[in-house]
Design a protein around this motif. Structure first.
Motif, PDB file in Angstrom:
ATOM      1  N   CYS A 183     -47.626   4.006  10.263  1.00 33.60           N
ATOM      2  CA  CYS A 183     -46.850   5.124  10.779  1.00 33.60           C
ATOM      3  C   CYS A 183     -45.544   4.633  11.375  1.00 33.60           C
ATOM      4  CB  CYS A 183     -47.644   5.878  11.836  1.00 33.60           C
ATOM      5  SG  CYS A 183     -46.699   7.255  12.536  1.00 33.60           S
TER       6      CYS A 183
ATOM      7  N   CYS B  17     -45.805   6.201  15.412  1.00 33.40           N
ATOM      8  CA  CYS B  17     -46.794   5.747  16.401  1.00 33.40           C
ATOM      9  C   CYS B  17     -47.379   4.386  16.070  1.00 33.40           C
ATOM     10  CB  CYS B  17     -47.886   6.794  16.596  1.00 33.40           C
ATOM     11  SG  CYS B  17     -49.141   6.821  15.293  1.00 33.40           S
TER      12      CYS B  17
ATOM     13  N   CYS C 299     -49.017  10.286   8.705  1.00 30.67           N
ATOM     14  CA  CYS C 299     -49.975   9.819   9.704  1.00 30.67           C
ATOM     15  C   CYS C 299     -50.801  10.983  10.230  1.00 30.67           C
ATOM     16  CB  CYS C 299     -49.206   9.177  10.850  1.00 30.67           C
ATOM     17  SG  CYS C 299     -50.220   8.676  12.237  1.00 30.67           S
TER      18      CYS C 299
ATOM     19  N   MET D 158     -52.493  10.931  12.870  1.00 27.74           N
ATOM     20  CA  MET D 158     -52.501  10.899  14.331  1.00 27.74           C
ATOM     21  C   MET D 158     -51.331  11.697  14.911  1.00 27.74           C
ATOM     22  SD  MET D 158     -55.120   9.296  15.312  1.00 27.74           S
ATOM     23  CE  MET D 158     -56.412   8.465  14.384  1.00 27.74           C
ATOM     24  N   CYS D 159     -50.169  11.592  14.263  1.00 27.03           N
ATOM     25  CA  CYS D 159     -48.980  12.227  14.851  1.00 27.03           C
ATOM     26  C   CYS D 159     -48.193  13.054  13.844  1.00 27.03           C
ATOM     27  CB  CYS D 159     -48.082  11.167  15.491  1.00 27.03           C
ATOM     28  SG  CYS D 159     -47.190  10.179  14.293  1.00 27.03           S
TER      29      CYS D 159
HETATM   30 ZN   LIG Z   1     -48.389   8.271  13.675  1.00 20.35          ZN
END
Ligand SMILES: [Zn+2]
Ligand SMILES: [Zn+2]
Lengths: 420, 163, 163, 420
Positions: free
Chosen positions: B58, B61, B72, B74-75
């Motif tokens: 990513c 992050c 990603c 996650m983000c």
């Molecule tokens: Zn990320």
């Protein structure tokens, strides 16, 4: 749940006997049999039904796209509203919850949820291939796509993390096949020993044939209703108290390693060194349970739930699911079965019907079959429907049903309660 | 054409394989040739030909994936390609004695999830050069690559590595 | 086996057809052989061999279908087999100049919906012996049957009938 | 609707440009582009979203089962609740309505509905075969399974019953392809004449290439929210006032011949000799309209609806749908277009976006694309999103979106209203 919709009740149910192959009936007729059983049980007429939700997993298994409308049509439910809901192995649970929302949202007063699957359309290994097409077809399927293999890797990691044993897995198989001896709808009732399970052919180490459910033809129907209609149409409706759903990544490889989302009866220090979910646990199962428990006000699942019908396509996933549902802590699933807590006469009977392992798993019907068996348990009408009461859980007042898709990509939890 | 009242479909000898007459059970065949694009993941497959294993990192992050992922989880940000180490450890494994029809002829085969140092997620692959009883969680493995690609994730596979 | 650190997948010449490299576009094939039961509709297909066209009639409300239906959609009751007339009228029609891949080689072909005297619903079939411009709604048609069955609804087809 | 659930608003939307083939992106990335457009438009964060509904039609087109979870995963929405909804060509409309119910039932405050289809996975004729597998595979598909053929037979009967002409069909094509000249998202903008349409290759008599939509790759996203969240997150939310759904038999052959279900502005004597629906009309469309109109209190659709985005996979079905929706009486659909009533500057603009004919029809995305275009119309933000305001309907205050599956097996109607 953010705000509460209308109360939703289950008012009737029907199931066909699940079997490896029932070529005398197509999927429409199978659903019709289950539907007629459900409507006859409470003298429900077609005009009482506002609409429906269709539940089936695979166009490939069906050899027919838009199978849902053909059932709608066959049941005489056209031109009423309907739609198909799908989510792999959790299809039935998701469809049941969609029916719940049709009523909770105020759109329908009475909703029929019908599920079915024709798995006898192909041989077992082709069937496994169809199921594997529901794993990532670029990255996972070509490597040797086989869901039992994926679950076996999860089981191996669970054994590594927590010391779970193959004998503990076998005990789940013994319990569920044994319970099914008293369930006339079940496909594979069997009296087994640990040796029987371990000596049956190895499918994917450590899972043997008897650790794995089989393919089935079958159908199941649940009728849901608003409070007013429920008490008008049915002598003994059962409240669907709450629903919860979770999801996780398609690829096992992409599962994160984070902190455990805690239930009210757990604390952070319980899981100091546990990276979660990794590939040992089903984050979607935990997420679904949290949503359903919060909406039902359940803070101590083991003591507040009287019985469970959960998705035991593999013996290992039943053990993993005890933990996801908070019936015990993560890592304690193996001893939970070993200590008999999930036996028919244990602390919380799990899969008194025999579960998927012994009842069969015609995918789109399975989650609805769980609802029907739970409904009969909470109505205390098992004797009427099974023609014997060996499986009737005596104190059955609040039950949990749990449906689950491949490696835990979709998981549903619904809470049902007796009200009379 | 004017109307042909006696038109007749030509009889052929194209028959149907029948497995039963009551109920009537027939064989029905279906096949498909797909035009399948690997799209944003194409580079992963091409890189296997250079004996490189590509994951994703990513840009925002820094979370690192052992699989190709354009964004990603996650983000939500874009990732960039990230070369993976070619040596890792068995995070978990199995040996398949049965399988999908397509892979039945290859049984028994080993599946492993590989963990790589410094990478946040895992990679699924075949392991050869070891039988079920030889494999253990934590075992060191290394990537090998096929010379003639099939543009499949099986163009890379793993073998045991010396500790 | 003990561990084989130098294990190597055998190279094969089984290649993949590639349509483009950037993005990487490949051919991917899939096929299925179904074991398909006509279940409660079996008799319809078997009867075609006796040159009979079977519809369904509701035992309770008497609604008559020109198609096999085990249960009546009007009242939910069981139906029984009901022999259809072999002469009917074109309720509507089309001529297909293109079609699904499977039927492309048969284009152009005529599709009709047939209405039968005394039957409440229609029957879809092919019509031969007439071109698009010869066909009209209301035109009389009669059923003909193949001698060598394929256990397909095309074992019956229609031709123009004299008024 | 039996009782009213919570109010539901649409708060943002996004669409990819539909195209014959976009091999640079897979379905996950296409949805991500539409999703990012929608979230960026109102600065929505992932944490604001409670769950989702996935919309795609065909496992065959996708070459991947359970594609929904792969999108959920790619968007970073795991472990939140989700499910897939399907119903052929009406998939998008059904998914949109399911998102509505997620919010109306009180379960979610913010729900993302994402739709997609990858139709470039096969050539056009194989694609037509996939679609035909969504007709009865025992009785209809083997006879020459081709949906354009089925619709052509319906069109022929409509022409026979009502005197509709091929020139009237062509006018729908001209209007929709013409509108699309100003829609930067559209696949096939074209300036056409009646001769162009009639002289293009005959596909299935009387429908030519230009009477029929094409196959597309594409994705669309709609974000729905509760009243509280809608006004917190969005400056100009649009109310989803009501939803309706109808169904009909899978086989055209099985359609009944009965009385027309009347709208408030119709009377029985209007249809003395009309056997309904036969194969000339879509009973599911009428049923969906009735449910949606009743819940929205609409009694005079032509005067109470300002614009319509409807499912014009075929020019003939647009004309048939005018009638189902009660924009005119049964039989008047041909003159409705001929008199220009559905033109951009007509009485009630129909398919100002260009509809499916010109925008494209990536099945699972289509019904959601309609919601997005309608949302922008009712927000009066077409100029912002299209970079020109040629298609902005000036008085757009209340709109109707309509999604439809093969020969009218599933049809949805949803009513949307500007509130600011
Ligand atoms: Zn990320
Ligand atoms: Zn009847």
């Amino acid at each position: 749940m953010k705000h509460k919709g209308r109360n939703v009740y289950m008012i009737s149910g029907g199931v066909t006997k699940f079997a490896k192959a029932t070529p005398d009936m197509d999927f429409r007729l199978r659903v019709k049999k289950a539907f007629d059983y459900a409507t006859n049980d409470i003298n429900l007429e077609l005009k009482d039904i506002d609409g429906s939700v269709a539940s089936y997993f695979s166009d490939h298994f069906q050899r027919q796209l838009m199978s849902g409308i053909m059932v709608q049509d066959y049941l005489g439910l056209t031109p009423k509203p309907s739609k198909r809901v799908e989510g792999g192995g959790a299809t039935g649970g998701l469809a049941f919850q969609t029916g719940f929302e049709e009523v909770a949202s105020g759109r329908m007063d009475v909703c029929a949820v019908y599920g079915f699957e024709t798995m006898s359309h192909v041989n077992t290994w082709k069937g496994n291939e169809f199921i594997a097409l529901a794993s990532d077809t670029n990255f996972d399927y070509p490597v040797g796509g086989f869901y039992t293999g994926y679950y076996a890797m999860m089981a191996m990691r669970h054994m590594h993390e927590f010391g779970t044993t193959v004998e503990q897995l076998a005990k789940v198989s013994i319990k569920n096949h044994g319970n099914a001896l008293h369930n006339p709808y079940a496909q594979s009732p069997m009296k087994l020993t640990v040796e029987d399970v371990r000596n049956s052919p190895m499918v994917s180490y450590p899972l043997t044939r008897l650790d794995v459910c089989t393919m089935s033809d079958g159908a199941a129907v649940a009728i849901l209703a608003s409070e007013e209609k429920a008490f008008e149409l049915c002598d003994k409706p059962v409240l669907v108290k709450s629903i919860g759903t979770g999801t996780d990544t398609m690829r096992l490889s992409d599962r994160p390693f984070q902190k455990v989302p805690l239930l009210p009866n757990e604390k952070e220090s319980d899981y100091k060194n546990l990276k979660y979910p990794g590939v040992h646990s089903f984050r979607a199962g935990r997420t679904a349970a949290k949503e359903a428990y919060e909406a039902a006000g359940i803070t101590d699942p083991l003591n507040e739930i009287d019985l469970v019908e959960l998705h035991d396509a593999y013996t290992s996933s039943e053990i993993q699911t005890y933990e996801d549902l908070g019936l015990c802590k993560y890592g304690e699933g193996g001893s939970f079965i070993e200590e008999g807590k999930s036996e028919l006469n244990g602390k919380v009977p799990v899969n008194p019907s025999g579960g998927l392992l012994a009842s069969g798993h015609p995918v789109g019907a399975t989650g609805i079959m769980q609802a029907v068996f739970m409904f009969w348990q909470l109505q205390h009408s098992v004797k009427k429907h099974f023609k014997n009461d060996a499986l009737q859980v005596k104190n059955a007042k609040r039950g949990l049903i749990h449906s689950h898709a491949g490696t835990g990509t979709y998981v549903t939890v619904s809470i049902m309660e007796a009200v009379k | 054409m004017t109307l042909d009242y006696d038109a007749k479909m030509p009889e052929t000898q194209e028959g149907t394989e029948v497995y039963n007459t009551d109920p009537l059970v027939v064989k029905s065949h279906y096949d498909i040739d797909y035009i399948h694009s690997y799209a944003q993941d194409s580079e992963f497959f091409r890189a296997l030909g250079k004996k490189k294993l590509l994951g994703s990192k990513c840009k925002k992050c820094g979370y690192t994936y052992a699989t190709p992922r354009g964004h990603c989880m996650m983000c939500g940000s874009e990732t960039e390609w990230h070369e993976l180490p070619q040596v890792g450890k068995v995070h978990t494994f199995t040996t398949c004695y049965f399988g999908s029809e397509k892979f039945l002829s290859e049984t028994p085969f080993n599946l492993i999830m590989v963990e790589f140092e410094g990478v946040d997620s895992l990679f699924m692959a075949r392991l050869i050069g070891a039988d079920q009883e030889d494999i253990h969680i934590g075992m060191k493995v290394r990537a090998r690559f096929k010379r003639n690609l099939q543009f499949s994730p099986t163009d890379v596979y793993f073998v045991p590595a010396r500790e």
